[in-house]
Design a protein around this motif. Sequence first.
Motif, PDB file in Angstrom:
ATOM      1  N   SER A 119       0.826  -1.210   0.000  1.00  0.00           N
ATOM      2  CA  SER A 119       0.000   0.000   0.000  1.00  0.00           C
ATOM      3  C   SER A 119       0.859   1.258   0.000  1.00  0.00           C
ATOM      4  O   SER A 119       0.538   2.248  -0.668  1.00  0.00           O
ATOM      5  N   SER A 120       1.964   1.239   0.768  1.00  0.00           N
ATOM      6  CA  SER A 120       2.865   2.394   0.807  1.00  0.00           C
ATOM      7  C   SER A 120       3.471   2.657  -0.559  1.00  0.00           C
ATOM      8  O   SER A 120       3.575   3.812  -1.002  1.00  0.00           O
ATOM      9  N   ILE A 121       3.877   1.593  -1.239  1.00  0.00           N
ATOM     10  CA  ILE A 121       4.459   1.749  -2.572  1.00  0.00           C
ATOM     11  C   ILE A 121       3.409   2.292  -3.535  1.00  0.00           C
ATOM     12  O   ILE A 121       3.670   3.218  -4.313  1.00  0.00           O
ATOM     13  N   ALA A 122       2.211   1.734  -3.478  1.00  0.00           N
ATOM     14  CA  ALA A 122       1.141   2.188  -4.371  1.00  0.00           C
ATOM     15  C   ALA A 122       0.819   3.657  -4.145  1.00  0.00           C
ATOM     16  O   ALA A 122       0.638   4.425  -5.100  1.00  0.00           O
TER      17      ALA A 122
ATOM     18  N   ASN B  63      10.585   0.529  11.794  1.00  0.00           N
ATOM     19  CA  ASN B  63       9.573  -0.253  11.083  1.00  0.00           C
ATOM     20  C   ASN B  63      10.224  -0.895   9.863  1.00  0.00           C
ATOM     21  O   ASN B  63      10.567  -0.198   8.907  1.00  0.00           O
ATOM     22  N   PRO B  64      10.393  -2.223   9.860  1.00  0.00           N
ATOM     23  CA  PRO B  64      11.068  -2.884   8.739  1.00  0.00           C
ATOM     24  C   PRO B  64      10.377  -2.650   7.408  1.00  0.00           C
ATOM     25  O   PRO B  64      11.032  -2.577   6.360  1.00  0.00           O
ATOM     26  N   ARG B  65       9.059  -2.514   7.421  1.00  0.00           N
ATOM     27  CA  ARG B  65       8.331  -2.344   6.166  1.00  0.00           C
ATOM     28  C   ARG B  65       8.617  -0.983   5.535  1.00  0.00           C
ATOM     29  O   ARG B  65       8.619  -0.843   4.315  1.00  0.00           O
TER      30      ARG B  65
ATOM     31  N   GLU C  51      11.050   1.985   0.879  1.00  0.00           N
ATOM     32  CA  GLU C  51      12.052   2.913   0.344  1.00  0.00           C
ATOM     33  C   GLU C  51      12.944   2.226  -0.684  1.00  0.00           C
ATOM     34  O   GLU C  51      13.218   2.765  -1.757  1.00  0.00           O
ATOM     35  N   GLU C  52      13.396   1.028  -0.343  1.00  0.00           N
ATOM     36  CA  GLU C  52      14.329   0.307  -1.213  1.00  0.00           C
ATOM     37  C   GLU C  52      13.681  -0.021  -2.558  1.00  0.00           C
ATOM     38  O   GLU C  52      14.310   0.095  -3.617  1.00  0.00           O
ATOM     39  N   ILE C  53      12.413  -0.403  -2.523  1.00  0.00           N
ATOM     40  CA  ILE C  53      11.725  -0.782  -3.755  1.00  0.00           C
ATOM     41  C   ILE C  53      11.390   0.444  -4.600  1.00  0.00           C
ATOM     42  O   ILE C  53      11.501   0.416  -5.835  1.00  0.00           O
ATOM     43  N   ILE C  54      10.992   1.532  -3.960  1.00  0.00           N
ATOM     44  CA  ILE C  54      10.600   2.738  -4.692  1.00  0.00           C
ATOM     45  C   ILE C  54      11.759   3.285  -5.535  1.00  0.00           C
ATOM     46  O   ILE C  54      11.545   3.939  -6.555  1.00  0.00           O
ATOM     47  N   ARG C  55      12.995   2.995  -5.130  1.00  0.00           N
ATOM     48  CA  ARG C  55      14.157   3.453  -5.896  1.00  0.00           C
ATOM     49  C   ARG C  55      14.069   3.052  -7.375  1.00  0.00           C
ATOM     50  O   ARG C  55      14.560   3.748  -8.257  1.00  0.00           O
TER      51      ARG C  55
END
Length: 444
Positions: free
Chosen positions: A13-16, A344-346, A351-355
């Motif tokens: 959801s955060s990425i979306a 928060n690990p998520r 952050e890592e994926i949004i790169r």
Amino acid sequence: MRVIIVGAGQVGSSIAESLDDDHEVVVIDTDDSRVESLTYSLDVLAIEGDGTSLATLREADVGAADLFIASTDDDETNIVTCATAKTASDAFTIARVRSTNYLQTWEESGGAFGVDFMVSTNLLAAETITRIIGLPAAQNVDVFAEGSVLLAEFCIPTNSPIAGQTVAEADDQFNELTVAAVLHEDGLIVPDGETKLATGDEIVVIGSAESTRAFAADLATDRDENRDVVIIGGSEIAVQTAELLEDRGLQPRLIENDPDRARELAERLPQTTVMSSDATDREFLTREHVGDADVAIAALGSDEKNLLASLLADRVGVDRTIAVVESGEYTDLFEAVGVDAAINPRDATAEEIIRFTLDGRMENVAIIDHDRAEVLEIQIDDDSALAGRPITDATDDLPARVTIGAITRDGEFITPRGDTVVEVGDHVVVFVETEAVDAVASRL
């Protein structure tokens, strides 16, 4: 860019939410309530279905996808989902996993399982924890420019030397550091030189690694380097943290209640003293002088237990407490009741994926204060509004107020001040409020 995300939990959801304004986003989840919630809250196509099903992926038009992210809470499901996507798409696939065993297999094989990039939630959390341990008083730390630039969040403690100073006075004491923001419950301030710093303010600083460490030491003069570390719990995050600390030459202590797990960890962690006991047993904590530790890390696998263990460690005298928090909504609560840093690990995983969705000139991103702001690392080209201009003139023309926190040029750190001229090819670290990120980034 067309992005398909499988898993609408906190990470998905955060990425979306971060991508829906600028990208064509499709989210797949088996939970109909999550699908309905996303349909009404975000500008995405939400589909109820099984991401491992080729039929479901075809319904999402996986063949047209540029980026495919498998982000459920099950490692095997994420890996199988990526493999399934590869049978019908040339999309770049990313799998989120907890286990570092899968990550090691993927790394050693040069890429496997149909996964183009794999990110380990546990390892990212452990890396975040060890960075925070390296900076006294820091609540969060991110790395830019291949480690030469640090971003850190601090809460100004009582009697700190910088309390009552202006931002300009604080910056002048540290040649390679910039106060990028002041965070309040009711808002965020992008400061100017006359902004006053007060006890209790949460601030974001960006600077060279050396200056940021010096600033941390000056901010909390009563805290020395964290050498005596106690880890509470034998979770995988706890173990990864212990291994990283051993790599830095430290000899942490680890408390694990299960005797069998404790024996297993004692064999796995040669430089760590593993103790089998209940970390909430105050008599044990006193007998083992846990209160003498510089920092205690609560990583028990339960938010409630981590909060209890952190507060008890603080009560017996530990200088600084860090807790792993799985539920993002609890992060502020933990810090409000006395935990020095809540991880928060998520958040780190998102952050890592949004790169991978960033413009080609953008090399890194950090999400600040639950996505109220972002810090971007951008390589300047000829079309940038900053190129060839002093920072003061250039930033006045941007659609929102920003802070240029750091510049690196040919590997050399340059302290950004108002008259600093930005050159083509520079790597610039920029702080900007999230609502203005797209407008600002398009000009940079």
